[in-house]
Design an enzyme around this catalytic site. Structure first.
Site, PDB file in Angstrom:
ATOM      1  N   PHE A 146      45.512  39.965  10.881  1.00 24.78           N
ATOM      2  CA  PHE A 146      45.454  39.594   9.465  1.00 24.78           C
ATOM      3  C   PHE A 146      45.338  40.866   8.637  1.00 24.78           C
ATOM      4  O   PHE A 146      44.352  41.587   8.726  1.00 24.78           O
ATOM      5  CB  PHE A 146      44.287  38.658   9.125  1.00 24.78           C
ATOM      6  CG  PHE A 146      44.304  38.272   7.670  1.00 24.78           C
ATOM      7  CD1 PHE A 146      45.091  37.217   7.223  1.00 24.78           C
ATOM      8  CD2 PHE A 146      43.598  39.007   6.729  1.00 24.78           C
ATOM      9  CE1 PHE A 146      45.159  36.892   5.866  1.00 24.78           C
ATOM     10  CE2 PHE A 146      43.659  38.691   5.366  1.00 24.78           C
ATOM     11  CZ  PHE A 146      44.442  37.630   4.937  1.00 24.78           C
ATOM     12  N   ASP A 232      42.813  49.231  10.166  1.00 25.51           N
ATOM     13  CA  ASP A 232      42.514  48.359   9.030  1.00 25.51           C
ATOM     14  C   ASP A 232      41.049  47.941   9.145  1.00 25.51           C
ATOM     15  O   ASP A 232      40.707  47.028   9.883  1.00 25.51           O
ATOM     16  CB  ASP A 232      43.440  47.136   9.036  1.00 25.51           C
ATOM     17  CG  ASP A 232      43.128  46.190   7.867  1.00 25.51           C
ATOM     18  OD1 ASP A 232      42.071  46.356   7.210  1.00 25.51           O
ATOM     19  OD2 ASP A 232      43.940  45.268   7.620  1.00 25.51           O
ATOM     20  N   LYS A 274      37.457  45.449   0.286  1.00 28.96           N
ATOM     21  CA  LYS A 274      36.306  44.540   0.266  1.00 28.96           C
ATOM     22  C   LYS A 274      34.981  45.215  -0.128  1.00 28.96           C
ATOM     23  O   LYS A 274      34.734  45.423  -1.298  1.00 28.96           O
ATOM     24  CB  LYS A 274      36.217  43.813   1.612  1.00 28.96           C
ATOM     25  CG  LYS A 274      37.421  42.880   1.793  1.00 28.96           C
ATOM     26  CD  LYS A 274      37.250  41.817   2.842  1.00 28.96           C
ATOM     27  CE  LYS A 274      38.352  40.783   2.720  1.00 28.96           C
ATOM     28  NZ  LYS A 274      39.310  40.745   3.804  1.00 28.96           N
TER      29      LYS A 274
HETATM   30  C1  LIG Z   1      40.777  40.691   3.591  1.00 29.53           C
HETATM   31  C2  LIG Z   1      41.604  41.555   4.475  1.00 29.53           C
HETATM   32  C3  LIG Z   1      42.810  42.121   4.023  1.00 29.53           C
HETATM   33  C4  LIG Z   1      43.395  41.806   2.664  1.00 29.53           C
HETATM   34  O1  LIG Z   1      42.557  42.141   1.609  1.00 29.53           O
HETATM   35  P1  LIG Z   1      42.807  41.456   0.160  1.00 29.53           P
HETATM   36  O2  LIG Z   1      41.838  42.174  -0.738  1.00 29.53           O
HETATM   37  O3  LIG Z   1      42.500  40.003   0.318  1.00 29.53           O
HETATM   38  O4  LIG Z   1      44.222  41.692  -0.193  1.00 29.53           O
HETATM   39  C5  LIG Z   1      43.486  42.967   4.875  1.00 29.53           C
HETATM   40  N1  LIG Z   1      43.034  43.233   6.110  1.00 29.53           N
HETATM   41  C6  LIG Z   1      41.889  42.709   6.581  1.00 29.53           C
HETATM   42  C7  LIG Z   1      41.419  43.057   7.945  1.00 29.53           C
HETATM   43  C8  LIG Z   1      41.139  41.826   5.792  1.00 29.53           C
HETATM   44  O5  LIG Z   1      40.022  41.270   6.258  1.00 29.53           O
END
Ligand SMILES: *Cc1c(COP(=O)(O)O)cnc(C)c1O
Length: 425
Positions: A146, A232, A274
């Site tokens: 994700f 990520d 985040k």
């Molecule tokens: C939440 C998330 C995203 C996307 O972030 P947004 O601010 O919702 O665009 C990308 N990668 C990971 C691992 C995430 O948890």
């Protein structure tokens, strides 16, 4: 499934339903206030927040230091665009690069934008530094990843719901199984690989924790094959998993042990979002050293709001809180305690199959099929008992409270969780 008893709450649910696109399926609860580990609904009922806005609120709701920095900057200067300099961006850039020990940062707003940024940097690096033939660069990703919701990112998702009827898809991605070293080694054999992009723990997939040495081995393989190792850490980073970064493993260095090659799988590109704002504001960032970041020149990437003065002030404050309040250590200790307590309960029941996670990013797997609704129903009962969590799948519930929780509060939460699970035995 969305009905609530409160007329007041139902009103807010109804207007969302009538006027908002139906792109989410929220738990039926309507919140109006938050402080630390708590949120309150429109009827004044208090809940423990066990989602923390998908780990954006690691520092707790409305942290005074973060809100204070935001408030002060919002009254002073909010947006200049990058057409001009401002007196906050450089301070943030210096602070965050020293904090995570990278040469450079490229600030954006949302997580998905930061992922897109990393993809663009990796592709450009492949053409200009590695000598990959133009338009041929590939990025290796993993199953059940994700990374966000843009057209390019969903192109390499294997969640049919996220992908279906959104094509044509962006090419240039090779998908391999997660936690599979031979598959990575094989994929890296091609000479057109720009990089390998991966979550150190797969949050949305249900908090899948790979082998302890997965990140280190992946980094080593990328290095050997001259491909970028792209982490990520939008969900796992910033103390959530008990270290400043999840690629840091379980050591105490808070991400500051890049000389200890053995324990820190230092990424070539680090993606954060985040909790970089403590949930106050959209702030994301991509960090890399000069030899990678230098491929980006004026006019080649950007965002009107990226690195704006409010985001810069909020970003510094949010990272400062993590250190000042020792949140990595707290997450590590409380996480170990939480899993131990839930495991004690699991010994006594067939309702819960397992608990897994690291730090305060955890999930339980319910004894039900992936398409089942037990996890959803458990979350409704948890809500009734004053704790908010959300299933990631039909049978998986993620538990990720703000990291400012203390042991007494966690004990109360564990009692609520076990009491609720017992109702489903
Ligand atoms: C939440 C998330 C995203 C996307 O972030 P947004 O601010 O919702 O665009 C990308 N990668 C990971 C691992 C995430 O948890």
């Amino acid at each position: 499934m969305n009905a609530v008893e409160s007329k007041k709450a139902q009103h807010f649910i109804d207007i969302e339903d009538a006027h908002g696109a139906h792109n989410y399926h929220p738990l039926p609860v309507v919140l109006e206030r938050g402080e630390g580990v708590y949120v309150w609904d429109v009827d004044g009922k208090r809940y423990y927040d066990f989602l923390s806005a998908y780990s954006a609120v690691n520092q707790g709701h409305c942290h005074p230091a973060i809100v204070g920095a935001m408030d002060q900057q919002a009254r002073t200067l909010t947006l200049t665009s990058r057409a001009f300099h401002n007196n906050k961006l450089g301070e943030f850039e210096k602070y965050i690069t020293e904090y995570f020990k990278f040469d450079k940062v490229l600030p954006m707003n949302t997580g998905a934008e930061a992922v897109e940024t990393a993809i663009k940097i990796a592709r450009k690096w492949a053409y200009e530094k590695k000598g990959v033939e133009e338009k041929d660069a590939q990025i290796i990703v993993v199953d059940n990843n994700f990374h966000g919701r843009t057209t390019t990112i969903i192109s390499f998702s294997n969640d049919e719901n996220a992908r279906k009827n959104f094509g044509p898809y962006t090419p240039g991605f090779i998908k391999i199984p997660y936690n599979d070293m031979p598959a990575l080694e094989k994929a890296l054999q091609q000479d057109n690989i720009a990089g390998f992009m991966v979550e150190p723990i797969q949050g949305e997939a249900g908090v899948f924790v790979p082998a302890d040495d997965y990140m280190r081995n992946a980094r080593d393989l990328c290095k050997k094959h001259n491909a970028l190792f792209i982490a990520d850490e939008i969900q796992t980073g910033i103390a959530r998993t008990g270290a400043l970064l999840a690629v840091c493993g379980q050591c105490d260095c808070q991400g500051h042990c890049e000389r200890q090659e053995a324990t820190y799988a230092r990424p070539d590109i680090l993606i954060l979002g985040k909790a970089l704002s403590g949930g106050a504001y959209p702030v994301s960032a991509v960090l890399a050293d000069n030899h990678v970041m230098d491929v980006i020149n004026p006019g080649q990437h950007g965002s009107t709001f990226g690195g704006n003065p409010v985001a810069a002030a909020v970003g510094v404050a949010a990272l400062q809180v993590i250190k000042d309040e020792n949140l990595a250590q707290n997450a590590r200790e409380l996480g170990n305690y939480f899993r131990a307590k839930i495991n004690e309960y699991i010994e006594t029941t067939d309702t819960v199959v397992l608990v897994r996670g690291r730090g305060l990013l955890n999930a339980i797997v319910i004894n039900d099929s992936e398409e089942g609704d037990t996890a959803w129903n458990i979350c409704l009962r948890l809500r009734d008992h004053g704790l908010l969590a959300k299933p990631t799948h039909g049978n998986i519930i993620r538990f990720a409270p703000p990291l400012v929780m203390n042991k007494e509060q966690l004990d109360e939460c564990i009692a609520i969780i076990i009491k609720t699970l017992k109702e489903f035995e």
